[in-house]
Design an enzyme around this catalytic site. Sequence first.
Site, PDB file in Angstrom:
ATOM      1  CB  SER A 174      -1.036  -0.134   1.299  1.00 35.56           C
ATOM      2  OG  SER A 174      -1.867  -1.031   1.211  1.00 35.56           O
ATOM      3  CB  ALA A 209       4.873  11.452  -4.246  1.00 31.68           C
ATOM      4  CD  GLN A 229     -12.642   3.519 -13.845  1.00 32.16           C
ATOM      5  OE1 GLN A 229     -13.468   4.475 -14.021  1.00 32.16           O
ATOM      6  NE2 GLN A 229     -12.067   2.804 -14.768  1.00 32.16           N
ATOM      7  CD  GLU A 230      -6.412  -0.661  -8.047  1.00 34.27           C
ATOM      8  OE1 GLU A 230      -6.259  -1.814  -7.752  1.00 34.27           O
ATOM      9  OE2 GLU A 230      -5.871   0.012  -8.416  1.00 34.27           O
ATOM     10  CD  GLN A 247     -37.678 -15.576  16.905  1.00 28.19           C
ATOM     11  OE1 GLN A 247     -37.328 -16.027  17.901  1.00 28.19           O
ATOM     12  NE2 GLN A 247     -38.875 -14.715  16.844  1.00 28.19           N
ATOM     13  CG  LEU A 253     -27.119 -18.373   8.210  1.00 25.58           C
ATOM     14  CD1 LEU A 253     -27.433 -17.236   7.038  1.00 25.58           C
ATOM     15  CD2 LEU A 253     -28.228 -18.669   9.025  1.00 25.58           C
ATOM     16  N   GLY A 289     -22.258 -27.576   8.083  1.00 26.67           N
ATOM     17  CA  GLY A 289     -21.044 -28.338   7.241  1.00 26.67           C
ATOM     18  C   GLY A 289     -21.082 -28.188   5.823  1.00 26.67           C
ATOM     19  CB  THR A 316      -4.607  -2.301   3.670  1.00 33.62           C
ATOM     20  OG1 THR A 316      -3.990  -1.028   4.279  1.00 33.62           O
ATOM     21  CG2 THR A 316      -3.415  -3.320   3.004  1.00 33.62           C
TER      22      THR A 316
END
EC number: 1.3.8.8
Length: 430
Positions: A179, A227, A290-291, A328, A386, A389, A414
């Site tokens: 990053s 930079a 955009q990425e 429920q 949900l 297994g 990140t």
Amino acid sequence: MAARLLLRSLRVLKARSAPRPPPSARCSHSGAEARLETPSAKKLTDVGIRRIFSSEHDIFRESVRKFFQEEVIPHHTEWEKAGEVSREVWEKAGKQGLLGINIAEKHGGIGGDLLSTAVTWEEQAYSNCTGPGFSLHSDIVMPYIANYGTKEQIEKFIPQMTAGKCIGAIAMTEPGAGSDLQGVRTNAKRSGSDWILNGSKVFITNGWLSDLVIVVAVTNREARSPAHGISLFLVENGMKGFIKGRKLHKMGMKAQDTAELFFEDVRLPANALLGEENKGFYYLMQELPQERLLIAELAISACEFMFEETRNYVKQRKAFGKTVAHIQTVQHKLAELKTHICVTRAFVDSCLQLHETKRLDSGSASMAKYWASELQNSVAYECVQLHGGWGYMWEYPIAKAYVDARVQPIYGGTNEIMKELIARQIVSDS
């Protein structure tokens, strides 16, 4: 949207007028049987009609969906074993007009709008097939060339990339710089009118199959800040000293080729420089929103897919003498998931509209990427739970969706970096 895109979609729909495959065919790559088909993308999770798409987009969506059903899903298991997709599917995608959609026709692209591009992102996520790196190629790599390339560079690469005959990648990440783009060590030094490139990159999507790589390299170590000393270079496959390392064996996204790249005294001609010298960091900052929006869109679409898979499963699975859906605690969990997904979808759609009109800022893109990718992992966890297994079995799509989700908060910056960018905008005096 350009008429060319609509006409191509209509031609494809006419050519592919065979009946829709039975529900199980949609997920035939999973090995699970009798699974209900995911509903229309316009009505996933019952949010109602999304108002950002036109009837033209709907027609285009049908052709994109058919492409993934017929050309991607049946082969994805094979590609997972190989660690890469076939080059043939790239050319088929090019023929169908799925590459370079948002690139102007004058540059050799399709000339469609951003929302048409978003349709392809969504449909790939709904297919649960992460192998083809179409979106990185079309919507991350190609814009750099279209926006900053010379006329010669555009004419040389864009038409071939739109056709799927030249596969693109971008090489930012290094073993010691992820990053932190200002920590890049790969460098290019002048040698007469040429450049000599040295260094290495890692975790490069499309890296193994790539014909063209945009390489981020340091060109001025004396700049007032890192930079201000970074440039971008176009490196073609086959150049002397350009070496592709091993395909990396990942936890998820197993069909998507990811590679190490090495550059050992690669001599680059002057015209390999993309844009202006030492302006690379600026270009990256311009294109990264955009990425990040792309990652957010893929994330929320994956959430919608996982929710539908899980809802269908619990409505069929029986326990304690009734379907799991009538327990429920399960109903409450589904209610939570649906609410989170619908709220996030509204925000991501808003970001899509902002970006379509060139008004999406870095902070909003970072929020979308951070929030949607975190939600994707949360939804994946709950949906596996949900399934019980069976959710841990690779033959069920939810298992693959679970491992594929994990990288989303990591790449593209990140989520810790996303929070920094969001906070920086909040406390800024401007």
